[in-house]
Structure formats: C-alpha cells, structure tokens
Design a protein around this motif. Structure first.
Motif, PDB file in Angstrom:
ATOM      1  N   ASN A  40     -47.880 -83.136  -1.056  1.00 25.94           N
ATOM      2  CA  ASN A  40     -47.717 -85.055  -0.377  1.00 25.94           C
ATOM      3  C   ASN A  40     -48.513 -84.182   0.861  1.00 25.94           C
ATOM      4  O   ASN A  40     -48.210 -85.695   1.220  1.00 25.94           O
ATOM      5  N   ASP A  41     -47.687 -83.745   2.165  1.00 30.14           N
ATOM      6  CA  ASP A  41     -47.680 -83.719   3.325  1.00 30.14           C
ATOM      7  C   ASP A  41     -48.832 -83.602   4.035  1.00 30.14           C
ATOM      8  O   ASP A  41     -49.309 -83.869   4.786  1.00 30.14           O
ATOM      9  N   TYR A  42     -49.572 -82.530   3.008  1.00 28.34           N
ATOM     10  CA  TYR A  42     -50.903 -82.015   3.823  1.00 28.34           C
ATOM     11  C   TYR A  42     -51.805 -81.255   3.219  1.00 28.34           C
ATOM     12  O   TYR A  42     -51.340 -80.690   1.913  1.00 28.34           O
ATOM     13  N   LEU A  43     -53.081 -80.434   3.180  1.00 29.18           N
ATOM     14  CA  LEU A  43     -53.618 -79.477   2.343  1.00 29.18           C
ATOM     15  C   LEU A  43     -53.576 -78.123   3.593  1.00 29.18           C
ATOM     16  O   LEU A  43     -53.286 -78.536   4.722  1.00 29.18           O
ATOM     17  N   TYR A  44     -53.318 -77.292   2.365  1.00 26.88           N
ATOM     18  CA  TYR A  44     -53.075 -76.479   2.778  1.00 26.88           C
ATOM     19  C   TYR A  44     -54.335 -74.763   2.818  1.00 26.88           C
ATOM     20  O   TYR A  44     -54.548 -75.384   1.567  1.00 26.88           O
ATOM     21  N   ILE A  45     -54.389 -74.124   3.733  1.00 26.19           N
ATOM     22  CA  ILE A  45     -55.718 -72.744   3.147  1.00 26.19           C
ATOM     23  C   ILE A  45     -54.450 -71.664   4.066  1.00 26.19           C
ATOM     24  O   ILE A  45     -53.506 -72.344   4.444  1.00 26.19           O
ATOM     25  N   ARG A  46     -55.079 -70.571   3.255  1.00 24.39           N
ATOM     26  CA  ARG A  46     -54.761 -69.372   3.605  1.00 24.39           C
ATOM     27  C   ARG A  46     -55.001 -69.022   5.440  1.00 24.39           C
ATOM     28  O   ARG A  46     -55.971 -69.519   5.880  1.00 24.39           O
ATOM     29  N   LYS A  47     -53.975 -68.777   5.779  1.00 26.11           N
ATOM     30  CA  LYS A  47     -54.030 -68.336   7.603  1.00 26.11           C
ATOM     31  C   LYS A  47     -55.716 -67.858   7.714  1.00 26.11           C
ATOM     32  O   LYS A  47     -55.249 -66.243   7.081  1.00 26.11           O
ATOM     33  N   GLY A  48     -55.808 -67.787   8.181  1.00 25.36           N
ATOM     34  CA  GLY A  48     -57.126 -66.800   8.962  1.00 25.36           C
ATOM     35  C   GLY A  48     -58.506 -67.335   7.860  1.00 25.36           C
ATOM     36  O   GLY A  48     -59.696 -66.837   8.238  1.00 25.36           O
ATOM     37  N   THR A  49     -58.271 -68.292   6.395  1.00 20.67           N
ATOM     38  CA  THR A  49     -60.125 -69.079   6.593  1.00 20.67           C
ATOM     39  C   THR A  49     -60.448 -69.816   7.057  1.00 20.67           C
ATOM     40  O   THR A  49     -61.530 -70.530   6.590  1.00 20.67           O
ATOM     41  N   LEU A  50     -59.440 -70.882   7.877  1.00 15.11           N
ATOM     42  CA  LEU A  50     -60.381 -72.220   8.413  1.00 15.11           C
ATOM     43  C   LEU A  50     -61.893 -71.160   8.929  1.00 15.11           C
ATOM     44  O   LEU A  50     -62.798 -72.552   9.381  1.00 15.11           O
ATOM     45  N   ASP A  51     -61.850 -70.288   9.399  1.00 15.09           N
ATOM     46  CA  ASP A  51     -63.377 -70.797   9.995  1.00 15.09           C
ATOM     47  C   ASP A  51     -64.805 -71.208   8.541  1.00 15.09           C
ATOM     48  O   ASP A  51     -65.803 -71.518   8.980  1.00 15.09           O
ATOM     49  N   HIS A  52     -64.462 -70.454   7.717  1.00 17.16           N
ATOM     50  CA  HIS A  52     -65.133 -70.163   6.132  1.00 17.16           C
ATOM     51  C   HIS A  52     -65.133 -71.506   5.652  1.00 17.16           C
ATOM     52  O   HIS A  52     -66.189 -72.373   5.549  1.00 17.16           O
ATOM     53  N   HIS A  53     -63.652 -72.346   5.932  1.00 17.73           N
ATOM     54  CA  HIS A  53     -63.725 -74.010   5.557  1.00 17.73           C
ATOM     55  C   HIS A  53     -64.611 -74.501   6.411  1.00 17.73           C
ATOM     56  O   HIS A  53     -65.451 -75.251   6.020  1.00 17.73           O
ATOM     57  N   LYS A  54     -64.648 -74.491   7.724  1.00 17.87           N
ATOM     58  CA  LYS A  54     -65.627 -75.068   8.578  1.00 17.87           C
ATOM     59  C   LYS A  54     -66.850 -75.048   8.393  1.00 17.87           C
ATOM     60  O   LYS A  54     -67.636 -75.944   8.225  1.00 17.87           O
ATOM     61  N   ARG A  55     -67.479 -73.943   7.369  1.00 22.45           N
ATOM     62  CA  ARG A  55     -68.870 -74.175   7.524  1.00 22.45           C
ATOM     63  C   ARG A  55     -69.437 -74.664   6.015  1.00 22.45           C
ATOM     64  O   ARG A  55     -70.219 -74.985   5.739  1.00 22.45           O
ATOM     65  N   ARG A  56     -68.468 -75.712   5.419  1.00 27.20           N
ATOM     66  CA  ARG A  56     -68.758 -76.434   4.251  1.00 27.20           C
ATOM     67  C   ARG A  56     -69.012 -78.120   4.965  1.00 27.20           C
ATOM     68  O   ARG A  56     -69.743 -78.475   4.621  1.00 27.20           O
ATOM     69  N   PHE A  57     -68.892 -77.587   6.967  1.00 23.85           N
ATOM     70  CA  PHE A  57     -69.387 -79.129   7.110  1.00 23.85           C
ATOM     71  C   PHE A  57     -70.700 -79.037   8.247  1.00 23.85           C
ATOM     72  O   PHE A  57     -70.274 -79.414   9.372  1.00 23.85           O
ATOM     73  N   VAL A  58     -71.623 -78.600   7.757  1.00 20.97           N
ATOM     74  CA  VAL A  58     -73.077 -77.923   8.508  1.00 20.97           C
ATOM     75  C   VAL A  58     -73.895 -78.463   8.159  1.00 20.97           C
ATOM     76  O   VAL A  58     -74.241 -78.453   6.099  1.00 20.97           O
TER      77      VAL A  58
END
Length: 194
Positions: A40-58
């Motif tokens: 309800n408050d946020y979308l959560y990802i596993r710590k350490g995976t942010l760079d992989h998620h950012k690759r969706r936006f290229v």
C-alpha cells in the motif's frame, strides 16, 4: 481489490499470506528473476537489485526525443514510489510483479517466462500478464481470492448501489474479473485484444 479505501479509510486489506509470499519469493529468487513487491505504501525491491531494475528504462540511442522523454518519465515515476528491502517477508504484499526484459539480466536472457510461472502457479494464484510498462513482458501474481470484483462488491454494498448502475472501466488482464462482474463493462482503447 486487495485494498479498498472508502472516505479515506481502509475498509479492507487482503494480501499474500506469509507462506504464499515465502513460496513465491523463494521460487523467483531461485531463478534470479527480478520483481517488485506492491504494497500500500511503496513498491519494494530486494536490496542490491536497483541497477537491474533501472535497465528496464533504457531506450535505443536512435530513439526519438519523445520516446526518450517518455522513458525518462516512466523511470522517474518508478523511482519515486520505490524502496529497497532486505526483509521482504515482513511486508504486507498485495501482489508481485516480475519482469521479462532481457536487458535486466546479466546473461542477456530472462530466466523464466510468463508461461513458466503460469504453469507453476496458475491453478493456485491469479497470474496475469503485466498491465503496465509497454514493451516489457512479465506478469503479476496475487492470491486467488483477491480480485477487483471483490473490491467492487464492498463498494457496492457500502453505497447501496443497484447492480444495473455498476460500470467498470479497465485496460489490463487484471481487470477481467471486474469487467465480467459489472453490468456495464468498458475496455479502454489501449486494452489488450486477448
């Protein structure tokens, strides 16, 4: 349907049970699949995976300025609602979104397909193709009993709405139960044809 808010008050909140959440996360993690946990408050990802998620936006260097701007906006919208966690089992997760975008994975190949996950869990959970992020495959999974139709029923009952006065508007596969439940169903122009 997982969280129903009426007059700024949460009147119902259903989420993945601890055991189901653990089973799903363990499965996705065992294959190295990247996912977000929608709460309800946020979308959560596993710590350490942010760079992989950012690759969706290229986008490709040859993309138009308009395409680049849209991609930048999607990336910004994603990042402002995002938090990292190292304890996903402590969360009340409404649903899990996983991503089939080869660019996210170091191997250059998504480890599981929608069909793989649907075959494994489709009889026990709601498994739908992603309803957002055009151009990205993947899906979402939540408890079988948590549907937008259930949420509609709570609102209909609260406001004493007649069945013939119920309209539903949707644009994704996760809207099908809601559309089937309403007396008047409207699919938006961007809705999938299947």
């Amino acid at each position: 349907g997982g969280c129903v808010i009426i007059d700024h008050k949460v009147v119902s909140h259903d989420y993945l049970t601890y055991d189901h959440l653990k089973e799903l996360i363990d499965y996705l993690d065992s294959y190295g699949l990247y996912y977000t946990l929608e709460c309800n408050d946020y979308l959560y990802i596993r710590k350490g995976t942010l760079d992989h998620h950012k690759r969706r936006f290229v986008v490709d260097d040859n993309a138009s300025a308009e395409e680049k701007a849209k991609c930048a906006k999607r990336r910004h919208n994603f990042l402002v609602q995002l938090k990292e966690t190292d304890d996903p089992l402590s969360l009340h997760v409404n649903k899990i979104h996983w991503f089939e975008n080869d660019a996210m994975y170091d191997s250059g190949k998504t480890p599981l397909s929608f069909e793989d996950i649907n075959a494994k869990f489709g009889d026990r959970f709601n498994v739908n193709p992603l309803s957002f992020m055009p151009g990205n495959g993947g899906g979402e999974i939540n408890e079988k009993a948590i549907t937008k139709a259930k949420g509609m029923d709570l609102i209909i009952k609260h406001y004493h709405i007649e069945a013939d006065d119920v309209y539903a508007i949707g644009d994704g596969f996760n809207d099908l139960q809601m559309l089937d439940h309403a007396a008047h169903a409207i699919a938006m122009g961007n809705a999938p044809k299947a």
